[in-house]
Design a protein around this motif. Structure first.
Motif, PDB file in Angstrom:
ATOM      1  N   ALA A   1       0.859  -1.082  -0.356  1.00  0.00           N
ATOM      2  CA  ALA A   1       0.242  -0.492  -0.572  1.00  0.00           C
ATOM      3  C   ALA A   1       0.853   1.481   0.185  1.00  0.00           C
ATOM      4  N   VAL A   2       1.553   1.049   0.355  1.00  0.00           N
ATOM      5  CA  VAL A   2       2.642   2.070   0.491  1.00  0.00           C
ATOM      6  C   VAL A   2       3.377   2.757  -0.936  1.00  0.00           C
ATOM      7  N   ALA A   3       3.715   1.459  -1.662  1.00  0.00           N
ATOM      8  CA  ALA A   3       3.967   2.050  -2.577  1.00  0.00           C
ATOM      9  C   ALA A   3       3.515   2.920  -3.594  1.00  0.00           C
ATOM     10  N   GLY A   4       2.150   3.073  -2.891  1.00  0.00           N
ATOM     11  CA  GLY A   4       1.132   3.499  -3.770  1.00  0.00           C
ATOM     12  C   GLY A   4       1.685   5.246  -4.114  1.00  0.00           C
ATOM     13  N   ARG A   5       2.092   5.126  -2.803  1.00  0.00           N
ATOM     14  CA  ARG A   5       2.229   6.781  -2.331  1.00  0.00           C
ATOM     15  C   ARG A   5       3.836   7.170  -2.841  1.00  0.00           C
ATOM     16  N   ALA A   6       4.196   5.805  -3.061  1.00  0.00           N
ATOM     17  CA  ALA A   6       5.900   6.176  -3.374  1.00  0.00           C
ATOM     18  C   ALA A   6       6.951   6.883  -3.136  1.00  0.00           C
ATOM     19  N   VAL A   7       6.726   6.733  -1.822  1.00  0.00           N
ATOM     20  CA  VAL A   7       7.833   8.160  -1.472  1.00  0.00           C
ATOM     21  C   VAL A   7       9.334   7.382  -1.757  1.00  0.00           C
ATOM     22  N   THR A   8      10.524   7.642  -1.845  1.00  0.00           N
ATOM     23  CA  THR A   8      11.288   7.543  -2.521  1.00  0.00           C
ATOM     24  C   THR A   8      12.365   8.303  -1.920  1.00  0.00           C
ATOM     25  N   VAL A   9      13.566   7.359  -0.854  1.00  0.00           N
ATOM     26  CA  VAL A   9      14.702   8.428  -0.053  1.00  0.00           C
ATOM     27  C   VAL A   9      15.734   7.610  -0.675  1.00  0.00           C
ATOM     28  N   ILE A  10      16.819   8.401  -1.028  1.00  0.00           N
ATOM     29  CA  ILE A  10      17.656   8.618  -1.588  1.00  0.00           C
ATOM     30  C   ILE A  10      19.051   8.365  -0.171  1.00  0.00           C
ATOM     31  N   VAL A  11      19.820   6.967  -0.395  1.00  0.00           N
ATOM     32  CA  VAL A  11      20.746   6.336   1.047  1.00  0.00           C
ATOM     33  C   VAL A  11      21.692   6.932   0.592  1.00  0.00           C
ATOM     34  N   GLY A  12      22.529   7.645   1.191  1.00  0.00           N
ATOM     35  CA  GLY A  12      23.971   8.046   0.949  1.00  0.00           C
ATOM     36  C   GLY A  12      25.365   8.127   1.963  1.00  0.00           C
ATOM     37  N   THR A  13      26.750   7.904   1.947  1.00  0.00           N
ATOM     38  CA  THR A  13      27.456   7.096   2.984  1.00  0.00           C
ATOM     39  C   THR A  13      28.131   8.503   2.691  1.00  0.00           C
ATOM     40  N   THR A  14      28.739   9.075   4.137  1.00  0.00           N
ATOM     41  CA  THR A  14      30.173   9.878   4.788  1.00  0.00           C
ATOM     42  C   THR A  14      31.852   9.641   3.980  1.00  0.00           C
ATOM     43  N   ASP A  15      31.590   8.091   3.993  1.00  0.00           N
ATOM     44  CA  ASP A  15      32.866   8.119   4.226  1.00  0.00           C
ATOM     45  C   ASP A  15      32.980   6.784   4.161  1.00  0.00           C
ATOM     46  N   VAL A  16      33.629   5.416   4.237  1.00  0.00           N
ATOM     47  CA  VAL A  16      34.065   3.676   3.321  1.00  0.00           C
ATOM     48  C   VAL A  16      33.027   3.465   4.180  1.00  0.00           C
ATOM     49  N   HIS A  17      32.396   3.685   5.361  1.00  0.00           N
ATOM     50  CA  HIS A  17      31.736   2.639   5.901  1.00  0.00           C
ATOM     51  C   HIS A  17      30.196   2.291   4.844  1.00  0.00           C
ATOM     52  N   GLU A  18      29.862   1.522   4.228  1.00  0.00           N
ATOM     53  CA  GLU A  18      28.710   1.628   3.523  1.00  0.00           C
ATOM     54  C   GLU A  18      27.769   0.072   3.749  1.00  0.00           C
ATOM     55  N   HIS A  19      28.398  -0.195   5.340  1.00  0.00           N
ATOM     56  CA  HIS A  19      27.493  -1.746   5.431  1.00  0.00           C
ATOM     57  C   HIS A  19      25.836  -1.205   6.392  1.00  0.00           C
ATOM     58  N   GLY A  20      26.141  -0.213   6.758  1.00  0.00           N
ATOM     59  CA  GLY A  20      24.891   0.303   7.568  1.00  0.00           C
ATOM     60  C   GLY A  20      23.627   1.342   6.029  1.00  0.00           C
ATOM     61  N   ALA A  21      24.124   1.507   5.443  1.00  0.00           N
ATOM     62  CA  ALA A  21      23.578   2.626   4.303  1.00  0.00           C
ATOM     63  C   ALA A  21      22.932   0.571   3.408  1.00  0.00           C
ATOM     64  N   TYR A  22      24.001  -0.135   3.177  1.00  0.00           N
ATOM     65  CA  TYR A  22      22.966  -1.843   3.018  1.00  0.00           C
ATOM     66  C   TYR A  22      22.272  -1.956   3.452  1.00  0.00           C
ATOM     67  N   LEU A  23      21.922  -2.330   4.263  1.00  0.00           N
ATOM     68  CA  LEU A  23      20.944  -1.985   5.729  1.00  0.00           C
ATOM     69  C   LEU A  23      20.072  -1.904   5.293  1.00  0.00           C
ATOM     70  N   VAL A  24      20.683  -0.346   5.493  1.00  0.00           N
ATOM     71  CA  VAL A  24      18.894   0.787   4.884  1.00  0.00           C
ATOM     72  C   VAL A  24      17.741   0.889   4.196  1.00  0.00           C
ATOM     73  N   ARG A  25      19.188   0.567   2.656  1.00  0.00           N
ATOM     74  CA  ARG A  25      18.428   0.649   1.466  1.00  0.00           C
ATOM     75  C   ARG A  25      17.852  -0.895   1.562  1.00  0.00           C
ATOM     76  N   ARG A  26      18.402  -1.819   1.885  1.00  0.00           N
ATOM     77  CA  ARG A  26      17.600  -3.541   1.817  1.00  0.00           C
ATOM     78  C   ARG A  26      15.907  -3.401   2.723  1.00  0.00           C
ATOM     79  N   ALA A  27      16.598  -2.872   3.688  1.00  0.00           N
ATOM     80  CA  ALA A  27      14.669  -2.687   4.341  1.00  0.00           C
ATOM     81  C   ALA A  27      14.321  -2.164   3.913  1.00  0.00           C
ATOM     82  N   LEU A  28      14.283  -0.536   2.928  1.00  0.00           N
ATOM     83  CA  LEU A  28      13.419  -0.129   2.973  1.00  0.00           C
ATOM     84  C   LEU A  28      12.740  -0.948   1.587  1.00  0.00           C
ATOM     85  N   GLU A  29      13.478  -1.134   0.608  1.00  0.00           N
ATOM     86  CA  GLU A  29      13.099  -2.005   0.168  1.00  0.00           C
ATOM     87  C   GLU A  29      12.429  -3.417  -0.120  1.00  0.00           C
ATOM     88  N   GLN A  30      12.471  -4.115   1.040  1.00  0.00           N
ATOM     89  CA  GLN A  30      11.840  -5.177   0.872  1.00  0.00           C
ATOM     90  C   GLN A  30      10.522  -4.512   1.805  1.00  0.00           C
TER      91      GLN A  30
END
Ligand code: B12
Length: 603
Positions: free
Chosen positions: A462-491
């Motif tokens: 149902a959320v998709a209907g509202r088509a919220v889009t989140v851009i996810v970026g990191t400040t430094d080389v640590h990208e596992h936090g961003a990976y987790l955020v992106r995967r969770a949102l996509e799921q």
């Protein structure tokens, strides 16, 4: 290009402007006439020409060597702490064999750019004198790993470290992944690194070229066999094409005792150059210090037993149990060293208890898979027009390709050797599981746009209907936090856009504008979150964009007037700067619901 993100166009793997490797190595060799290896307290105290010689001697004696990572913002504090630690540990009958000095990321820039750059949490050394103060602080081998090789400031730093008597210098892994803010000249970075490697190769004494694989692609590959492939490729570059000695470190992302032991066995089969250290399984440190002792024991015992079974020259690295909070303080480093010393005493009784056949069998798979990856990579890059006999050209091509493409092109799955990774990377499996669990738990609330308890059974899309889009970026080389955020949102059915890794604030906001993103999500770990948020808010205002900003990871930093050199929590300051600080994924829900309601509200 971040992990798991859709693959943009293939970058150009070659650069006409890049000087031939042979010229760069010749420049490094010429530099060695003036920059020769100096002496330091460790070399004199042990009467050895290099740490490599010391490692071979100590491995023959069967003693398990110890590594301690250290680096406070102030040189004085760091020098004092090293001497104090070495003394305190020695008075308790143990010893620290080597110190890994965590330089600040600003040390990666050419000298003239360092003063103006945003500082992280590491130590800043002004010149060769400061390096010498470090190498003479304690009778332990000095290891300069971070922000040396692999960054545009490589030549200055390597010259200073060699003059100060350091015989272990890194970190080739960082060449392939690290990006400094506002620095995109990968040709200059490559040239500086190869010149510095030429300088190292031209020294009389054996200087170990350290590569922390987890700083490189190993923390980003989906298959551990691909990481073994990089061991072979990096060794080929450093030893066959440059004439220096490659020494490998791994460990951050290896949680399972079997995979740690098998990876050590695989590396030990592929090289007789002593390893620098086996790094702690730092990603497992997720809880309170007392609980983190369990993670410390779990990986350290596996490493000690592996080294007792097959001495590879590596030191063990007992990581202090405050690792997941901030850079550790002196007493925390001491406790970890004493813990390790006692565990070494117990470990001999565990050797007979490990399943040696299982370790060797997994090592067989890793070595075979690694050799196949390396062979495909060298042949495949040559087919793509890369001069693989030129170390500079080969390094640049691998860096530009990045982990995702290297694995897509040359990984076991790509070659049809296997439908899935030969040895799946544990970090990815764990984060994918966390993402799935979160999406299942939160999907009803996100779907209904109301609190969880009032929405059981509502269809997630149902959320998709509202088509919220989140851009996810990191400040430094640590990208596992961003990976987790992106995967969770996509799921959970929410659209995501890859904002990039170590992306500058301006560039992230511009990407958000171009993607018409509803929310900007930032993951940060290097203690730079506050200054980064301020720049993002300014960039949004400059574009008249009214976009919520969420930020998570390590929301701390070292205040300029700090006398402890330890980072403090800056959550309140980040909130006051206009962003939404997120301690975990759940803190995203109200932000997403507000954005969704704004989208569905009649214009
Ligand atoms: C893995 C790791 C690395 C890996 C990163 C691999 C990769 N490609 O991602 C490598 C080895 C490359 C690395 C390098 C460095 N690291 Co590091 N790293 C870690 C480590 C062990 C884990 C961090 C991690 O990824 N966790 C996995 C995530 C998923 O878990 P989490 O952090 O708990 O995240 C939760 C929340 O924060 C949230 N979250 C995270 N981000 C976001 C974003 C949003 C929007 C939301 C809603 C939620 C959210 O989601 C998770 C679930 O709730 C931490 C220590 C630790 N155990 O935390 C040190 C740590 C972060 N690193 C640190 C440092 C200093 C560095 C280096 C500078 C060291 C050096 N001198 O080279 C370099 C960075 C260099 C650079 N160029 O930037 C310090 C930071 C110090 C500080 N700020 O106080 C730490 C704390 C270690 C320490 N104690 O010194 N590191």
């Amino acid at each position: 290009m971040s992990l798991g993100a859709a693959s943009p166009a293939v970058p150009t793997l070659t650069a006409p402007a890049l000087r031939p490797g042979a010229d760069l190595l010749a420049e490094g060799r010429a530099m060695a006439r003036d920059w020769r290896l100096g002496r330091c307290l460790f070399l004199d105290a042990e009467g050895v020409p290099s740490e490599a010689a010391y490692k071979r001697r100590t491995a023959r004696e069967g003693r398990i060597m110890r590594h301690a990572h250290i680096g406070f913002r102030s040189v004085e504090r760091t020098v004092g702490a090293m001497a104090d630690l070495a003394d305190k540990v020695a008075r308790r009958g143990a010893r620290i064999d080597r110190f890994g000095v965590t330089l600040d990321w600003t040390m990666g820039y050419p000298q003239e750019r360092r003063a103006a750059a945003t500082r992280g949490t590491g130590i800043v050394l002004a010149g060769p004198e400061d390096f010498a103060r470090i190498t003479n602080a304690a009778p332990a081998a000095p290891h300069f790993g971070d922000f040396m090789l692999g960054l545009p400031g490589a030549v200055e730093n390597v010259r200073a470290a060699i003059a100060a008597g350091a015989t272990a210098i890194g970190n080739l892994g960082q060449y392939f992944t690290f990006r400094l803010p506002h620095w995109d000249d990968d040709v200059a970075t490559t040239e500086a690194t190869v010149i510095a490697l030429g300088l190292i190769a031209a020294q009389d004494a054996e200087i170990l070229v350290h590569s922390n694989l987890d700083d490189g692609f190993a923390g980003l590959f989906m298959d551990m066999a691909s990481a073994v492939g990089m061991v072979i490729v990096e060794k080929h570059i450093v030893e066959d094409l440059i004439g220096a000695k490659a020494s490998f470190c791994f460990g951050h992302h290896f949680s399972h005792p079997l995979s740690r032991a098998a990876f050590q066995a695989a590396v030990a089969r592929l090289t007789d150059t002593p390893g620098t250290m086996i790094f702690g399984n730092t990603v497992a440190y997720r809880a309170e210090p007392a609980a983190n002792y369990a993670s410390l024991a779990s990986y350290l015992l596996a490493d000690i037993v592996a080294l007792m079974r097959r001495p590879s020259g590596h030191a063990i690295n007992p990581v202090p149990v405050t690792e997941n909070v901030r850079i550790p303080d002196v007493d925390e480093i001491l406790d970890a060293q004493l813990f390790a010393d006692r565990l070494v005493a117990h470990a001999a009784d565990h050797v007979a208890a490990v399943d040696a056949a299982a370790i060797e069998a997994l090592a067989d798979t890793l070595v075979a898979g690694g050799k196949a990856f390396a062979a495909r990579a060298l042949a495949g890059l040559a087919e793509r027009g890369v001069d693989t006999a030129d170390p500079a050209a080969l390094m640049l091509a691998i860096r530009r390709a990045g982990p995702k493409r290297m694995e897509a092109w040359f990984g076991a799955a790509a070659a049809g050797d296997a439908a899935r990774p030969l040895v799946p990377a544990e970090w990815a499996e764990e984060l994918d599981r966390m993402a799935r669990d979160w999406a299942v738990r939160q999907a009803p609330a996100l779907a209904a746009g109301v609190a969880p308890e009032a929405s059981a059974g509502v269809a997630p899309d149902a959320v998709a209907g509202r088509a919220v889009t989140v851009i996810v970026g990191t400040t430094d080389v640590h990208e596992h936090g961003a990976y987790l955020v992106r995967r969770a949102l996509e799921q959970a059915g929410i659209g995501t856009v890859d904002g990039g890794v170590a992306v500058d604030p301006e560039a992230l906001v511009e990407a958000a504008r171009a993607a018409a993103a509803d929310i900007v999500a930032i993951s940060t770990y290097n203690g730079v979150g506050l200054s980064y948020v301020r720049e993002v808010m300014a960039a949004l205002a400059a574009r008249g964009m009214d976009c919520p900003v969420m930020i998570g990871g390590k929301l701390n930093g070292i205040p300029d007037a700090s006398n402890s050199s330890l980072p403090v929590d800056l959550t309140d300051e980040i909130r006051a700067a206009g962003a939404v600080p997120c301690a975990d994924l759940d803190d995203m829900v109200p932000v997403i619901l507000t954005a969704a309601s704004r989208r569905s509200a009649p214009a």
